[in-house]
Motif scaffolding. Sequence first.
Motif: not given
Length: 82
Positions: A42-52
């Motif tokens: 989930d943390a990785v997904d969160l980082v990806i979403k924040l980058q987008q």
Amino acid sequence: MQSREQIYDMLCSILVDEFEIEPADISLDSTLYDELDLDSIDAVDLVIKLQQLTGKKIQPEEFKSVRTVNDVVNAIDGLMQQ
């Protein structure tokens, strides 16, 4: 440039929409892993979403020390200052 409040609102939207967390459970003091029940994926997904959303590259090591919602807001605020 986004204010800390805007960053917090954006983060809350992600947590509610992507991770199905109740809005009432989210505060600046909420811990990501214990109280909000996120795991490392989930943390990785969160980082990806924040980058987008921010258009900024987030270094994984910058997020290793992140434990609370406030830590995420601080990290994103710091990135936006660069």
